[in-house]
Scaffold this active site. Sequence first.
Site, PDB file in Angstrom:
ATOM      1  N   ARG A 284       1.048  -1.147  -0.204  1.00  0.00           N
ATOM      2  CA  ARG A 284      -0.027   0.069  -0.528  1.00  0.00           C
ATOM      3  C   ARG A 284       0.834   1.095  -0.047  1.00  0.00           C
ATOM      4  O   ARG A 284       0.085   2.231  -0.748  1.00  0.00           O
ATOM      5  CB  ARG A 284      -1.233   0.115   1.393  1.00  0.00           C
ATOM      6  CG  ARG A 284      -1.505   0.538   0.886  1.00  0.00           C
ATOM      7  CD  ARG A 284      -2.156   1.040   2.769  1.00  0.00           C
ATOM      8  NE  ARG A 284      -0.990   1.639   3.563  1.00  0.00           N
ATOM      9  CZ  ARG A 284      -1.576   1.755   4.592  1.00  0.00           C
ATOM     10  NH1 ARG A 284      -2.437   0.795   5.891  1.00  0.00           N
ATOM     11  NH2 ARG A 284      -0.524   2.341   5.602  1.00  0.00           N
TER      12      ARG A 284
ATOM     13  N   TYR B 174       2.378 -21.694   9.109  1.00  0.00           N
ATOM     14  CA  TYR B 174       3.629 -20.620   7.664  1.00  0.00           C
ATOM     15  C   TYR B 174       2.876 -21.449   6.519  1.00  0.00           C
ATOM     16  O   TYR B 174       2.316 -19.609   5.666  1.00  0.00           O
ATOM     17  CB  TYR B 174       4.429 -21.305   7.870  1.00  0.00           C
ATOM     18  CG  TYR B 174       5.417 -21.310   6.936  1.00  0.00           C
ATOM     19  CD1 TYR B 174       5.906 -19.830   7.237  1.00  0.00           C
ATOM     20  CD2 TYR B 174       5.791 -21.956   5.827  1.00  0.00           C
ATOM     21  CE1 TYR B 174       7.364 -19.261   6.157  1.00  0.00           C
ATOM     22  CE2 TYR B 174       6.290 -21.619   4.238  1.00  0.00           C
ATOM     23  CZ  TYR B 174       6.847 -20.739   4.698  1.00  0.00           C
ATOM     24  OH  TYR B 174       8.592 -20.344   3.691  1.00  0.00           O
TER      25      TYR B 174
END
Length: 233
Positions: free
Chosen positions: A113, A144
């Site tokens: 972003r 994970y």
Amino acid sequence: MSARRHVLTGAGSGIGLALAHRLADRGDELVLLARSDARARELAASFPQAQLLVADLADPGTLNGIGRQVDGAVDTLLHVAGVVDLGPVERLRLAAWEEQVTVNLTAPAVLTRELLPHVRRSRGSIVFVNSSAGLTASAGWSAYAASKFGLRALADALRAEEVDNGVRVSTVYPSRTATPMQEKVHEQEGRTYDSSRWISADTVVDTILHVVDLPADATIPDVTVRPVVPRAT
């Protein structure tokens, strides 16, 4: 090919370190993330021409506003950093779950972003170095794999969002690679580590650079890299 500018996480070890050296050796400009001032000094010793940004991926709030520290266009944003901590669901510590999701998924989303306006300016690329665990989850790998499945979703959504801006989004899925992280995985699995059985970091870097250097008329959304030698049972 003229020098380009890359923002890179994970340059301190493994695939990220090998990639940073290859990019620097060919004269490209590097912007490297370091989790602390001390780590930044270490990276500066190896990459004296690089710009160092201090932010801790385990604390994504430190990434807020980091885009303002980067001037101009960015050709490639390379998400390479990651953490792994294996364990069955019945014994999975909350801290282990949160760290892996935070570092492997939330931090890349926030950093993307922040840097997206810079990548749009160059009509550049964003590359997520994922894992074969982002395609198939095995016993002991729930946290994970969940973080990496999420990273795959992030890349897919971003690709659809940014196509009209000319930003290419690619995911590279390396299988087991001979890195310090893999050595840690073997220790957690109680297995003997033999680096010769696994992909070299340079081979994964070759794949990443192929994606990064692809001419502007094409993109590689996803690519998987696997070792030739089958896993010992």
